[in-house]
Scaffold this motif. Structure first.
Motif, mmCIF file in Angstrom:
data_model
loop_
_atom_site.group_PDB
_atom_site.id
_atom_site.type_symbol
_atom_site.label_atom_id
_atom_site.label_comp_id
_atom_site.label_asym_id
_atom_site.label_seq_id
_atom_site.Cartn_x
_atom_site.Cartn_y
_atom_site.Cartn_z
ATOM 1 N N GLN A 191 1.220 7.890 7.469
ATOM 2 C CA GLN A 191 1.947 7.020 6.548
ATOM 3 C C GLN A 191 2.491 7.762 5.321
ATOM 4 O O GLN A 191 3.503 7.368 4.751
ATOM 5 C CB GLN A 191 1.035 5.880 6.077
ATOM 6 N N THR A 192 1.808 8.823 4.914
ATOM 7 C CA THR A 192 2.279 9.583 3.751
ATOM 8 C C THR A 192 3.307 10.643 4.137
ATOM 9 O O THR A 192 3.766 11.398 3.279
ATOM 10 C CB THR A 192 1.106 10.264 3.029
ATOM 11 N N ILE A 193 3.669 10.686 5.426
ATOM 12 C CA ILE A 193 4.593 11.712 5.919
ATOM 13 C C ILE A 193 5.932 11.113 6.322
ATOM 14 O O ILE A 193 6.981 11.529 5.834
ATOM 15 C CB ILE A 193 3.963 12.477 7.111
ATOM 16 N N TYR A 194 5.912 10.134 7.244
ATOM 17 C CA TYR A 194 7.206 9.650 7.720
ATOM 18 C C TYR A 194 7.824 8.665 6.738
ATOM 19 O O TYR A 194 7.179 8.187 5.812
ATOM 20 C CB TYR A 194 7.123 9.081 9.131
ATOM 21 N N GLY A 195 9.135 8.446 6.926
ATOM 22 C CA GLY A 195 9.861 7.606 5.975
ATOM 23 C C GLY A 195 10.063 8.288 4.632
ATOM 24 O O GLY A 195 10.424 7.637 3.642
ATOM 25 N N GLY A 196 9.858 9.595 4.601
ATOM 26 C CA GLY A 196 9.895 10.348 3.347
ATOM 27 C C GLY A 196 8.487 10.668 2.903
ATOM 28 O O GLY A 196 7.673 9.771 2.686
ATOM 29 N N THR A 197 8.151 11.943 2.802
ATOM 30 C CA THR A 197 6.804 12.353 2.409
ATOM 31 C C THR A 197 6.484 11.900 0.991
ATOM 32 O O THR A 197 7.379 11.553 0.208
ATOM 33 C CB THR A 197 6.648 13.880 2.478
ATOM 34 N N SER A 198 5.215 11.941 0.652
ATOM 35 C CA SER A 198 4.819 11.598 -0.714
ATOM 36 C C SER A 198 5.502 12.499 -1.737
ATOM 37 O O SER A 198 5.857 12.064 -2.838
ATOM 38 C CB SER A 198 3.294 11.695 -0.866
ATOM 39 N N GLN A 199 5.709 13.755 -1.357
ATOM 40 C CA GLN A 199 6.368 14.686 -2.273
ATOM 41 C C GLN A 199 7.828 14.283 -2.513
ATOM 42 O O GLN A 199 8.327 14.364 -3.640
ATOM 43 C CB GLN A 199 6.281 16.111 -1.710
ATOM 44 N N ILE A 200 8.499 13.828 -1.458
ATOM 45 C CA ILE A 200 9.871 13.348 -1.613
ATOM 46 C C ILE A 200 9.906 12.094 -2.487
ATOM 47 O O ILE A 200 10.796 11.919 -3.331
ATOM 48 C CB ILE A 200 10.501 13.070 -0.237
ATOM 49 N N MET A 201 8.917 11.209 -2.293
ATOM 50 C CA MET A 201 8.865 9.998 -3.132
ATOM 51 C C MET A 201 8.709 10.390 -4.600
ATOM 52 O O MET A 201 9.363 9.811 -5.489
ATOM 53 C CB MET A 201 7.689 9.106 -2.719
ATOM 54 N N LYS A 202 7.867 11.366 -4.877
ATOM 55 C CA LYS A 202 7.685 11.805 -6.264
ATOM 56 C C LYS A 202 8.971 12.388 -6.830
ATOM 57 O O LYS A 202 9.298 12.187 -8.015
ATOM 58 C CB LYS A 202 6.553 12.829 -6.341
ATOM 59 N N GLU A 203 9.709 13.110 -5.998
ATOM 60 C CA GLU A 203 10.971 13.682 -6.458
ATOM 61 C C GLU A 203 11.974 12.582 -6.811
ATOM 62 O O GLU A 203 12.666 12.662 -7.839
ATOM 63 C CB GLU A 203 11.544 14.611 -5.379
ATOM 64 N N ILE A 204 12.059 11.546 -5.983
ATOM 65 C CA ILE A 204 12.972 10.436 -6.259
ATOM 66 C C ILE A 204 12.582 9.732 -7.560
ATOM 67 O O ILE A 204 13.433 9.443 -8.408
ATOM 68 C CB ILE A 204 12.956 9.439 -5.089
ATOM 69 N N ILE A 205 11.292 9.477 -7.717
ATOM 70 C CA ILE A 205 10.815 8.809 -8.933
ATOM 71 C C ILE A 205 11.044 9.698 -10.156
ATOM 72 O O ILE A 205 11.492 9.232 -11.216
ATOM 73 C CB ILE A 205 9.318 8.455 -8.794
ATOM 74 N N GLY A 206 10.762 10.996 -9.989
ATOM 75 C CA GLY A 206 10.942 11.925 -11.105
ATOM 76 C C GLY A 206 12.388 12.041 -11.541
ATOM 77 O O GLY A 206 12.694 12.111 -12.745
ATOM 78 N N ARG A 207 13.299 12.052 -10.559
ATOM 79 C CA ARG A 207 14.719 12.104 -10.909
ATOM 80 C C ARG A 207 15.152 10.838 -11.645
ATOM 81 O O ARG A 207 15.981 10.902 -12.568
ATOM 82 C CB ARG A 207 15.558 12.275 -9.640
ATOM 83 N N ASP A 208 14.587 9.717 -11.235
ATOM 84 C CA ASP A 208 14.913 8.459 -11.916
ATOM 85 C C ASP A 208 14.450 8.509 -13.370
ATOM 86 O O ASP A 208 15.170 8.071 -14.271
ATOM 87 C CB ASP A 208 14.248 7.294 -11.182
ATOM 88 N N ILE A 209 13.278 9.056 -13.591
ATOM 89 C CA ILE A 209 12.772 9.183 -14.967
ATOM 90 C C ILE A 209 13.665 10.118 -15.772
ATOM 91 O O ILE A 209 14.072 9.819 -16.900
ATOM 92 C CB ILE A 209 11.314 9.686 -14.947
ATOM 93 N N ALA A 210 13.993 11.284 -15.175
ATOM 94 C CA ALA A 210 14.819 12.257 -15.890
ATOM 95 C C ALA A 210 16.194 11.697 -16.208
ATOM 96 O O ALA A 210 16.788 12.021 -17.254
ATOM 97 C CB ALA A 210 14.946 13.525 -15.052
ATOM 98 N N GLY A 211 16.692 10.811 -15.334
ATOM 99 C CA GLY A 211 18.008 10.236 -15.550
ATOM 100 C C GLY A 211 18.097 9.317 -16.750
ATOM 101 O O GLY A 211 19.207 8.985 -17.205
ATOM 102 N N ARG A 212 16.960 8.896 -17.251
ATOM 103 C CA ARG A 212 16.960 8.030 -18.442
ATOM 104 C C ARG A 212 17.203 8.850 -19.721
ATOM 105 O O ARG A 212 17.397 8.270 -20.799
ATOM 106 C CB ARG A 212 15.614 7.322 -18.569
#
Length: 398
Positions: A370-391
């Protein structure tokens, strides 16, 4: 009373229509799934009859418009009920197969198909006569979708498709496969398109049915496309928009995985609570040991707090306001929680927890992917981190 039910009664998240649907799904699971599920696991394949039974009982095609045989309901709480009821009996392989079809593949067909394509494909997908898959991942390109090598080259009014895909859910059973391919190597993010390949198309073949650590009943396969001719009638959406289409639909896919993770965790906690208050050790119930009570308190708290976030995300999805970052947070937290919770629950079962005859053992085994497919946990963190940086505009840091 289960963890899910106790919270639902307090929150009012589900209404009477949902309760009626749950009763129907629960009866379906009791009648059509529980007696056969372990056979499907041993055979490493969900049979076609189980797909058709799901279609007949209103489990498939909930969001498909009624004129194509679907339920015409966009409320994401209904698929959540399916996840909860199948998870309650440990039917993870079956659940993942159905949710892949309904939550991940069908939205592409509903949103992007022409009227002729909808008439051709949607009724069969709703009835379970057609099994769907989507082929994105390749042997050399997982989360990096722009790194794919599959190509579609124009040939007259059609396209010639070549490439190989791997880790494809429903890959063996699939009758229709949405294939993500590169159509213009010089167009950057606009150089990708979607094509629908059908079972009998010349040049389309299955490779191995992959031998996974968990979810054995859910068929995962390698797919091969060798000079597959795709006519204009099987192009999905607009040429060059494939990557955009994927990005637009990933939030629902990731929320679906978060819902499955939550439902599996709730089931594991309930099985564990039942077990520790039935078994005794050192003259009293295991659940009466302080160490066990503390562990139960942690587990139930973690699951219930997660449910609150996932419920809010489900409502946002239904309203069309769920963002990619919010979906990524749900997927990141819920799937990582599932791995933690099932492992800790298994520990409370002792040696019996390691026996496949107990659903907690299968839940532990099935949780890891579950932490691998659909985007790994690391990819999820990158998406969230980019959203934070975009603010924070870059100019502000100068």
């Amino acid at each position: 009373m289960s963890v899910a039910h106790s919270l639902n009664l307090r929150s009012g998240f589900y209404d009477v229509d949902h309760d009626d649907y749950r009763a129907s799904v629960r009866e379906f699971v009791r009648r059509e799934v529980e007696p056969h599920y372990l056979e499907w696991e041993e055979a490493r394949l969900v049979p076609r009859s189980a797909w058709q039974a799901a279609g007949k009982n209103g489990i498939l095609g909930l969001a498909v418009p009624e004129q194509y045989g679907g339920g015409g309901v966009s409320d994401f709480r209904f698929p959540m009920i399916v996840a909860e009821e199948l998870s309650a009996v440990g039917a993870t392989s079956y659940l993942l197969s159905l949710r892949l079809q309904d939550d991940i593949v069908l939205p592409y067909l509903v949103d992007l198909c022409t009227e002729e394509q909808k008439q051709r494909w949607l009724p069969g997908a709703v009835s379970g006569e057609l099994v769907l898959a989507i082929a994105m991942t390749e042997p050399g390109a997982g989360s990096d979708l722009q790194g794919i090598r599959s190509t579609a080259v124009r040939d007259g009014d059609g396209w010639i498709l070549n490439g190989a895909k791997t880790f494809i859910t429903n890959g063996i059973n699939a009758d229709l496969v949405i294939v993500f391919a590169r159509t213009d190597p010089d167009a950057g993010s606009r150089g990708f398109s979607l094509f629908v390949v059908e079972r009998a198309d010349p040049g389309f073949s299955r490779g191995r049915k992959l031998d996974k650590v968990g979810i054995p009943g859910q068929d995962t396969a390698e797919l091969v496309f060798e000079d597959v001719r795709v006519g204009p009638e099987n192009v999905l959406g607009e040429i060059g928009e494939g990557l955009i289409y994927l990005m637009q639909r990933l939030p629902k896919e990731r929320l679906s995985l978060a819902v499955q993770a939550l439902a599996a965790s709730e089931a594991a906690v309930k099985w564990t609570q039942d077990y520790v208050f039935e078994r005794t050790a050192f003259g009293k119930r295991i659940g009466d040991q302080q160490a066990t009570r503390f562990e139960l308190a942690d587990l139930e708290t973690e699951v219930e707090i997660t449910r609150a976030y996932v419920q809010n995300a489900a409502l946002a999805l239904t309203e069309g306001t769920l963002t990619a970052a919010e979906a990524s947070k749900a997927k990141l937290w819920a799937t990582e929680m599932q791995v933690r919770v099932t492992s800790r629950c298994l520990q409370l079962f002792g040696g019996y927890g390691y026996m496949n005859e107990y659903p907690i053992a299968r839940a532990f085994r099935d949780s890891r992917v579950q932490t691998i497919y659909g985007g790994t946990s690391q990819i999820m963190k990158e998406i969230i981190g980019r959203d934070i940086a975009g603010r924070y505009p870059k100019e502000a840091g100068r």
